[in-house]
Design a protein around this motif. Structure first.
Motif, mmCIF file in Angstrom:
data_model
loop_
_atom_site.group_PDB
_atom_site.id
_atom_site.type_symbol
_atom_site.label_atom_id
_atom_site.label_comp_id
_atom_site.label_asym_id
_atom_site.label_seq_id
_atom_site.Cartn_x
_atom_site.Cartn_y
_atom_site.Cartn_z
ATOM 1 N N LEU A 129 5.726 -3.613 -11.599
ATOM 2 C CA LEU A 129 4.886 -3.741 -10.336
ATOM 3 C C LEU A 129 3.507 -3.953 -10.599
ATOM 4 C CD1 LEU A 129 7.143 -2.036 -7.912
ATOM 5 C CD2 LEU A 129 6.600 -4.359 -8.023
ATOM 6 N N ARG A 130 2.846 -3.106 -11.573
ATOM 7 C CA ARG A 130 1.480 -2.911 -11.725
ATOM 8 C C ARG A 130 1.207 -4.429 -12.318
ATOM 9 N NH1 ARG A 130 1.960 1.907 -14.363
ATOM 10 N NH2 ARG A 130 1.681 0.626 -16.335
ATOM 11 N N TRP B 111 4.585 5.226 -6.344
ATOM 12 C CA TRP B 111 4.372 4.837 -7.615
ATOM 13 C C TRP B 111 5.231 6.010 -8.492
ATOM 14 C CZ3 TRP B 111 3.217 0.222 -9.171
ATOM 15 C CH2 TRP B 111 2.419 -0.664 -8.366
ATOM 16 N N GLU B 112 4.963 7.187 -8.094
ATOM 17 C CA GLU B 112 5.545 8.598 -8.700
ATOM 18 C C GLU B 112 7.072 8.580 -8.707
ATOM 19 O OE1 GLU B 112 5.298 9.361 -4.590
ATOM 20 O OE2 GLU B 112 3.903 8.304 -5.914
ATOM 21 N N LYS B 113 7.735 7.790 -7.963
ATOM 22 C CA LYS B 113 9.153 7.928 -7.791
ATOM 23 C C LYS B 113 9.864 6.798 -8.611
ATOM 24 C CE LYS B 113 9.391 10.154 -3.314
ATOM 25 N NZ LYS B 113 9.728 10.138 -2.047
ATOM 26 N N LEU B 114 9.141 5.811 -8.970
ATOM 27 C CA LEU B 114 9.757 4.797 -9.763
ATOM 28 C C LEU B 114 10.511 5.063 -11.164
ATOM 29 C CD1 LEU B 114 7.082 1.903 -8.673
ATOM 30 C CD2 LEU B 114 9.557 2.126 -7.737
ATOM 31 N N GLU C 68 0.803 -1.173 0.101
ATOM 32 C CA GLU C 68 0.258 0.045 -0.100
ATOM 33 C C GLU C 68 0.971 1.147 0.169
ATOM 34 O OE1 GLU C 68 -0.614 -2.105 3.631
ATOM 35 O OE2 GLU C 68 -0.363 -3.210 1.754
ATOM 36 N N ASP D 184 10.772 1.259 -16.168
ATOM 37 C CA ASP D 184 9.532 0.524 -16.356
ATOM 38 C C ASP D 184 8.939 0.200 -15.121
ATOM 39 O OD1 ASP D 184 10.895 -1.610 -16.806
ATOM 40 O OD2 ASP D 184 9.912 -2.307 -18.624
ATOM 41 N N HIS D 185 9.623 0.526 -13.894
ATOM 42 C CA HIS D 185 9.468 -0.316 -12.688
ATOM 43 C C HIS D 185 7.999 -0.285 -12.293
ATOM 44 C CE1 HIS D 185 13.912 -1.488 -11.921
ATOM 45 N NE2 HIS D 185 13.453 -1.664 -13.112
ATOM 46 N N SER D 186 7.094 0.719 -12.691
ATOM 47 C CA SER D 186 5.870 1.035 -12.214
ATOM 48 C C SER D 186 4.912 0.112 -12.905
ATOM 49 C CB SER D 186 5.396 2.323 -12.131
ATOM 50 O OG SER D 186 5.250 2.738 -13.540
ATOM 51 N N LYS D 187 5.382 -0.191 -14.236
ATOM 52 C CA LYS D 187 4.497 -1.107 -15.235
ATOM 53 C C LYS D 187 4.974 -2.661 -14.566
ATOM 54 C CE LYS D 187 4.137 -3.243 -19.554
ATOM 55 N NZ LYS D 187 2.899 -3.811 -19.102
ATOM 56 N N ILE E 99 3.856 1.665 -1.864
ATOM 57 C CA ILE E 99 4.891 1.664 -2.850
ATOM 58 C C ILE E 99 4.611 3.206 -3.720
ATOM 59 C CG2 ILE E 99 5.264 1.133 -5.524
ATOM 60 C CD1 ILE E 99 4.158 -1.865 -4.649
#
Lengths: 143, 143
Positions: A134-135, A123-126, A119, A129-132, A121
């Motif tokens: 992890l999504r 996201w905006e600092k990743l 909860e 493509d690590h937000s992709k 993570i």
């Protein structure tokens, strides 16, 4: 040895780890690092595969270097290879799902290594493509 | 763009395809090629990933070039990266399971491309680690 008429030009190969940390049966979260080198930001721990090591060996080495954790590999989670995913050059990431116990400690390319509950993570600092990744990991892969 | 102090040295990246061929619902077998270049022998169709293309694009391109088939990707079956798997140099193979219909036709690096029923795979002629890959595929991966 075989001789070969050319040396291929291919993208670089890296490994990244989605490390799930447990305290006995209790899931604590996943490990993210704050990068020391550009691109600056938060990332999954990872790094380049060296010539002469397998991707599994590279994963174990990089996780140890950046988080001080000894990880067990669960599986290859995915292979991420969008030519634009790394702003420096074209890098293919073999991304592993793995498990570990203990407290991460950042070193090498990681200024900080820390467990994040799912909860929290950032996201905006990743970076990359690590937000992709992890999504995909949390919600399932979609095309 | 970011500047970066070094260019990493990593293994080369290739893709290989385990193409399952169907005629309507009937499974006919998988496609193997006879290689035109060293190492000579029988192999899964495949080739090197080019800079600027994803592994999925490389797979589609190589399958078309070597077998003339348009394939649909089922999944990444595995990543094979033993430094000794390619006698020429260290190559990481991202191996895909995929499906196709139609008759393969060898071209480019493939002298012949042909459908083999699973009972007639010419194990002793397979080059690289493709007998290991196909054993993993048929019998399940073991460590």
């Amino acid at each position: 040895m075989y001789t070969y008429p050319f040396r291929p030009k291919t993208p670089y190969v890296a490994v990244d780890g989605i490390i799930k940390v447990f305290d006995k049966e209790n899931f604590l979260g996943i490990v993210l690092i704050e990068r020391k080198n550009a691109p600056l930001g938060v990332a999954l721990p990872g790094g380049f595969v060296e010539i002469g090591e397998s991707v599994e060996q590279a994963l174990a080495r990089e996780m140890k270097e950046e988080t001080n954790l000894d990880v067990d590999i669960v599986r290859v989670f995915g292979v991420y290879s969008d030519p634009a995913r790394d702003p420096r050059f074209h890098t293919v990431s073999v991304t592993f799902e793995c498990v570990a116990t203990g407290k991460p400690r950042g070193a090498d390319d990681a200024k900080i290594a820390k467990i994040f509950r799912l909860e929290e993570i950032p996201w905006e600092k990743l970076v990359f493509d690590h937000s992709k990744i992890l999504r995909d990991f949390l919600y399932g892969k979609r095309e």
